[in-house]
Design an enzyme around this catalytic site. Sequence first.
Site, PDB file in Angstrom:
ATOM      1  N   HIS A 284      20.595 113.339  33.460  1.00 48.64           N
ATOM      2  CA  HIS A 284      19.968 113.737  32.204  1.00 48.64           C
ATOM      3  C   HIS A 284      19.005 114.886  32.439  1.00 48.64           C
ATOM      4  O   HIS A 284      18.281 114.933  33.439  1.00 48.64           O
ATOM      5  CB  HIS A 284      19.316 112.549  31.488  1.00 48.64           C
ATOM      6  CG  HIS A 284      18.023 112.045  32.039  1.00 48.64           C
ATOM      7  ND1 HIS A 284      16.800 112.576  31.686  1.00 48.64           N
ATOM      8  CD2 HIS A 284      17.746 111.014  32.883  1.00 48.64           C
ATOM      9  CE1 HIS A 284      15.834 111.912  32.286  1.00 48.64           C
ATOM     10  NE2 HIS A 284      16.371 110.961  33.032  1.00 48.64           N
ATOM     11  N   ASP A 296      11.805 112.831  37.150  1.00 46.18           N
ATOM     12  CA  ASP A 296      12.596 112.221  36.083  1.00 46.18           C
ATOM     13  C   ASP A 296      12.799 113.212  34.947  1.00 46.18           C
ATOM     14  O   ASP A 296      12.037 113.222  33.989  1.00 46.18           O
ATOM     15  CB  ASP A 296      11.859 110.971  35.588  1.00 46.18           C
ATOM     16  CG  ASP A 296      12.653 110.174  34.573  1.00 46.18           C
ATOM     17  OD1 ASP A 296      13.867 110.392  34.461  1.00 46.18           O
ATOM     18  OD2 ASP A 296      12.043 109.331  33.884  1.00 46.18           O
ATOM     19  N   GLU A 328      18.386 111.373  26.820  1.00 51.24           N
ATOM     20  CA  GLU A 328      18.434 110.129  27.584  1.00 51.24           C
ATOM     21  C   GLU A 328      17.165 109.329  27.373  1.00 51.24           C
ATOM     22  O   GLU A 328      17.199 108.106  27.234  1.00 51.24           O
ATOM     23  CB  GLU A 328      18.610 110.452  29.081  1.00 51.24           C
ATOM     24  CG  GLU A 328      18.861 109.220  29.962  1.00 51.24           C
ATOM     25  CD  GLU A 328      17.610 108.589  30.529  1.00 51.24           C
ATOM     26  OE1 GLU A 328      17.719 107.553  31.213  1.00 51.24           O
ATOM     27  OE2 GLU A 328      16.495 109.114  30.302  1.00 51.24           O
ATOM     28  N   GLU A 329      16.034 110.027  27.329  1.00 50.95           N
ATOM     29  CA  GLU A 329      14.755 109.340  27.194  1.00 50.95           C
ATOM     30  C   GLU A 329      14.582 108.702  25.816  1.00 50.95           C
ATOM     31  O   GLU A 329      13.715 107.851  25.639  1.00 50.95           O
ATOM     32  CB  GLU A 329      13.599 110.309  27.476  1.00 50.95           C
ATOM     33  CG  GLU A 329      13.580 110.878  28.882  1.00 50.95           C
ATOM     34  CD  GLU A 329      13.259 109.861  29.961  1.00 50.95           C
ATOM     35  OE1 GLU A 329      13.119 108.666  29.638  1.00 50.95           O
ATOM     36  OE2 GLU A 329      13.146 110.262  31.136  1.00 50.95           O
ATOM     37  N   ASP A 360      19.895 109.917  38.537  1.00 48.17           N
ATOM     38  CA  ASP A 360      18.677 109.856  37.728  1.00 48.17           C
ATOM     39  C   ASP A 360      17.514 109.447  38.617  1.00 48.17           C
ATOM     40  O   ASP A 360      17.468 108.320  39.103  1.00 48.17           O
ATOM     41  CB  ASP A 360      18.873 108.839  36.601  1.00 48.17           C
ATOM     42  CG  ASP A 360      17.729 108.842  35.601  1.00 48.17           C
ATOM     43  OD1 ASP A 360      16.759 109.592  35.799  1.00 48.17           O
ATOM     44  OD2 ASP A 360      17.809 108.081  34.618  1.00 48.17           O
ATOM     45  N   HIS A 462       7.138 108.759  34.004  1.00 51.17           N
ATOM     46  CA  HIS A 462       6.898 108.977  32.577  1.00 51.17           C
ATOM     47  C   HIS A 462       5.457 109.395  32.289  1.00 51.17           C
ATOM     48  O   HIS A 462       4.897 109.052  31.241  1.00 51.17           O
ATOM     49  CB  HIS A 462       7.262 107.727  31.758  1.00 51.17           C
ATOM     50  CG  HIS A 462       8.725 107.589  31.523  1.00 51.17           C
ATOM     51  ND1 HIS A 462       9.269 106.634  30.688  1.00 51.17           N
ATOM     52  CD2 HIS A 462       9.787 108.286  32.006  1.00 51.17           C
ATOM     53  CE1 HIS A 462      10.591 106.741  30.667  1.00 51.17           C
ATOM     54  NE2 HIS A 462      10.915 107.747  31.473  1.00 51.17           N
TER      55      HIS A 462
END
Length: 498
Positions: A284, A296, A328-329, A360, A462
């Site tokens: 992603h 990420d 994707e998130e 990922d 994140h």
Amino acid sequence: MTHHSRWLRTTALLGGAALLAATAAQAPATADPDDANNTDRNNNSSRKLRAAVTPEHVMERIEALSDIAAAHDGNRASGTPGFAASRDYVVDTLEAAGYSPVVQEFDFPYFAQVTPSTFERVTPEATTYVEDTDFGLMDYSGSGDVTATVQSVDLNLGDLSGSTSGCEAEDFAGFTAGNIALIRRGGCTFGVKVLNAEAAGATGVIIMNTGTDRATDAFSGTLGGPDVTVPAVGTSFAIGQSLDVAGTSVHLATSTESEIRPTWNITADTNRGNDANVVMAGAHLDSVTDGAGMNDNASGSATLLEVAVQMKKVKPRNTVRFAWWGAEEAGLLGSTHYVADLAENDPEALDSVAAYLNFDMIGSPNYGLFVLDGDNSRFPPPDAAEGPEGSGAIEALFHGYFDSQGLVSEEAAFTGRSDYGPFIEAGIPSGGLFTGHEAVKTEAQAEAWGGTVGEEFDPCYHAACDGVGNVSVEAIDHNSDAMAHVIITLAGSTRGVN
């Protein structure tokens, strides 16, 4: 996770996969950097491709994506200019390498929190609550700044097992328009509760947790889409109970962006290969809105891009399709859209996908070398999704490569938290690599891979601190070689997989 003994993994190798892994062991993992810079050569073997895909080249691509984020409000989230610029970077790079990339546009529900939220009791006793400790903003909450009376809605606090508070329009009979609705979790989706409250005239919504076993647990969740216009937060059972008192008023303020926006997937096929037997490799491209997303998932998408560039002269027996997913998130929306679109409009093309490989987060700073557990030997259903037949052979290829280099690798569960999810649901053999995020490293894992015991694999998961400095070059080195090896191996033959 604990160390998984090597002999259990190597005995799982199927047929030609064991021979291919053994062959890899005979080849050096590195080569003269000047030779690796030559992208005009035909990197048609594991040894050549691994030598060409250097960590230095991958880090240059990660830094390019970092520069894009820095120029676009610090993130590359789908639905933002930063993602559009990331898309252009991937497309331009692929075209320069001789590919003909396909850009697939689709709409998705975009959400971002613009500023911190405020939640405080005004009467009868002033109390300020702390975001992410005492309460959480609901995804797809609307924006607003309101001070109003709290009105409880069918809380049923005498039943500690749960509630259907707010699930029916009738629950709001007698609700005073302009008040803030206090609703209890349970019985239906958060979105249904909040839309019912808004229809009854609520100017804000507080959803309290359910049950005394969660008395102090604040939470946030999703309202499912950008249909709500009023502020909505989640809080603990204890705080909710304290608000269920006559004369209570609160101040609630949120600032969000919540709307339908376009985003994109990118795919590119090798110029040669059997189109009836396609090996897909995907990562992603989007970040979260809170940061640049260098581990990420610039780590996976940049490495995949470098593998594609270094394979531009390869003439594989099977078509290799590289994919960079959007949204994707937001819930695997890009890969889900791609698979659903093929299933509806070109089922023959979906049937032609022989294997899907997912990359990922492959550069975690306190990294582990994890391989998706395709044969479910470590994480069987129902605790993990079942790997379609052939997934175990993909797992064995990755483990076999790491073994050949004297590296310990461990299984990661098919949790459904990344873009392999739609592919395994479609019955396509799948596998991939992962270096860890929220879990903490054990003593045995630190002995195998180095790093810090008791610390998360990625403390910046994140978060705004997921920058270039959050990427382990050593992890990129190990995983880029494993990626190159398995992709070029399956490009030659998928017999062990299907």
